[in-house]
Design a protein around this motif. Structure first.
Motif, PDB file in Angstrom:
ATOM      1  N   LYS A  46       0.814  -1.218   0.000  1.00 43.70           N
ATOM      2  CA  LYS A  46       0.000   0.000   0.000  1.00 43.70           C
ATOM      3  C   LYS A  46       0.845   1.264   0.000  1.00 43.70           C
ATOM      4  O   LYS A  46       0.527   2.246  -0.671  1.00 43.70           O
ATOM      5  N   HIS A  47       1.924   1.256   0.780  1.00 44.40           N
ATOM      6  CA  HIS A  47       2.686   2.488   0.992  1.00 44.40           C
ATOM      7  C   HIS A  47       4.101   2.455   0.425  1.00 44.40           C
ATOM      8  O   HIS A  47       4.810   3.456   0.481  1.00 44.40           O
ATOM      9  N   LEU A  54       2.361   3.697 -11.020  1.00 43.63           N
ATOM     10  CA  LEU A  54       2.659   4.952 -11.711  1.00 43.63           C
ATOM     11  C   LEU A  54       2.443   4.807 -13.213  1.00 43.63           C
ATOM     12  O   LEU A  54       1.952   5.733 -13.875  1.00 43.63           O
ATOM     13  N   THR A  55       2.785   3.648 -13.769  1.00 37.73           N
ATOM     14  CA  THR A  55       2.589   3.401 -15.205  1.00 37.73           C
ATOM     15  C   THR A  55       1.113   3.462 -15.571  1.00 37.73           C
ATOM     16  O   THR A  55       0.747   3.982 -16.638  1.00 37.73           O
ATOM     17  N   PRO A  88      -4.070   9.048  -8.418  1.00 32.77           N
ATOM     18  CA  PRO A  88      -2.826   9.831  -8.398  1.00 32.77           C
ATOM     19  C   PRO A  88      -2.399  10.278  -7.002  1.00 32.77           C
ATOM     20  O   PRO A  88      -1.212  10.247  -6.679  1.00 32.77           O
ATOM     21  N   ARG A  89      -3.351  10.668  -6.170  1.00 32.21           N
ATOM     22  CA  ARG A  89      -2.989  11.116  -4.831  1.00 32.21           C
ATOM     23  C   ARG A  89      -2.330   9.993  -4.041  1.00 32.21           C
ATOM     24  O   ARG A  89      -1.310  10.211  -3.366  1.00 32.21           O
ATOM     25  N   ASP A  90      -2.889   8.793  -4.136  1.00 34.70           N
ATOM     26  CA  ASP A  90      -2.317   7.652  -3.415  1.00 34.70           C
ATOM     27  C   ASP A  90      -0.940   7.279  -3.949  1.00 34.70           C
ATOM     28  O   ASP A  90      -0.031   6.957  -3.191  1.00 34.70           O
ATOM     29  N   VAL A  91      -0.800   7.315  -5.270  1.00 40.63           N
ATOM     30  CA  VAL A  91       0.465   6.903  -5.884  1.00 40.63           C
ATOM     31  C   VAL A  91       1.564   7.909  -5.579  1.00 40.63           C
ATOM     32  O   VAL A  91       2.687   7.531  -5.206  1.00 40.63           O
ATOM     33  N   TYR A  92       1.277   9.194  -5.727  1.00 42.17           N
ATOM     34  CA  TYR A  92       2.304  10.209  -5.476  1.00 42.17           C
ATOM     35  C   TYR A  92       2.769  10.191  -4.020  1.00 42.17           C
ATOM     36  O   TYR A  92       3.939  10.454  -3.728  1.00 42.17           O
ATOM     37  N   LEU A  93       1.861   9.872  -3.109  1.00 39.19           N
ATOM     38  CA  LEU A  93       2.233   9.845  -1.691  1.00 39.19           C
ATOM     39  C   LEU A  93       3.259   8.751  -1.413  1.00 39.19           C
ATOM     40  O   LEU A  93       4.082   8.891  -0.496  1.00 39.19           O
TER      41      LEU A  93
END
Length: 292
Positions: A46-47, A54-55, A88-93
């Motif tokens: 998850k983290h 991202l892909t 996107p918010r989850d991935v960028y974090l």
């Protein structure tokens, strides 16, 4: 095998940010290791940074990440997957959170030891606020390099080694002649004072070799070699940019640039005379005199 013990490079300021990063990493690892292996693996999915997320950024379907037990000697698989979103918010974090997750105490201790050895001098040179920015940017660039090496990868990358590699790259270009007391394992164990540029250069070449072997399909332990490579190069580039025109504690940045690559043996007079000539010229310039 080379193991650095300490650097012969005194600092002027307390490395507050370095100590804070180490403390946060220790606290998080103490918490995550108490969860047990399956829960640690779900947390990493998850983290941690998963390249495929991202892909496929913003796509409606989830990414199924294999749940595996993280072990310093490798990965031991479980027969299940964990879905993670591509929001996107989850991935960028995860660019940030992945830098504070470690798979074991051994993984953590090695990273934090390298950060303490080399990060304190870099923080001393840049100052606390700029060093924090440097560490974060270096970690992000290291993660992006790892993504470029395997855009469809499903195994999560965790650990601070990408950001720490940026610190090592910065050290190589800032303090290339600083001696590092190093434990060398050959047939016998010996202690050697190695120039930082040599020690870190050997480390970097090993990462490049391992990274290329991975691209060629050779079986390797699941180590993010390309994050190390990207972080190291990022540190080499970022350090001169961030330190340009900023004086080290108690020094003139132009004298630092002058002295940086003075490889003369200090036992000989030319090196000492060169320093004296530089100081005399700076003194004359400060008094408004023409240099002769």
């Amino acid at each position: 095998m080379l193991f650095p013990l300490y650097v012969l490079n005194p600092r002027q300021r307390l490395p507050v940010v370095t100590l804070l990063i180490i403390a946060i990493n220790i606290a998080i690892t103490a918490w995550t290791t108490s969860l047990g292996e399956p829960n640690m693996s779900i947390l990493a999915a998850k983290h941690g940074f998963v390249p495929a997320r991202l892909t496929h950024l913003g796509q409606p379907q989830n990414i199924n990440v294999p749940i595996q037990a993280i072990n310093i000697f490798g990965w031991r698989g479980f027969k299940q997957v964990h879905p993670v979103s591509t929001n996107p918010r989850d991935v960028y974090l995860t660019f940030l959170t992945a830098m504070f997750l470690h798979g074991s105490w051994g993984h953590l201790l090695m990273n934090m030891w390298m950060l303490w050895l080399f990060g304190a001098n870099i923080e001393d040179r840049l100052g606390h606020g700029v060093f924090l920015m440097f560490y974060a940017i270096g970690g992000v660039l290291a993660t992006l390099t790892f993504w470029l090496s395997d855009p469809g990868g499903l195994l999560p990358m965790i650990g601070a080694s990408g950001a720490i590699a940026a610190v090592l790259g910065a050290y190589a270009v800032t303090f290339p002649t600083t001696k590092v007391r190093t434990l060398v394992f050959l047939i016998f164990i010996v202690f050697v004072d190695m120039p930082a540029l040599l020690l870190l250069g050997i480390w970097f070449l090993l990462q490049v070799t391992s990274g290329m072997m991975g691209l060629w399909g050779m079986p390797l332990q699941p180590v993010a070699f390309w994050a190390h490579i990207g972080g190291f190069v990022a540190g080499m580039i970022l350090m001169p940019l961030l330190s340009f025109g900023s004086s080290p504690p108690g020094l003139d940045w132009r004298k630092e640039a002058h002295d940086l690559f003075q490889f003369h043996d200090p036992r000989f007079g030319d090196h000492l005379n060169s320093d004296k000539r530089f100081d005399d010229r700076r003194r004359r310039e400060g008094n408004g005199e023409r240099a002769k």
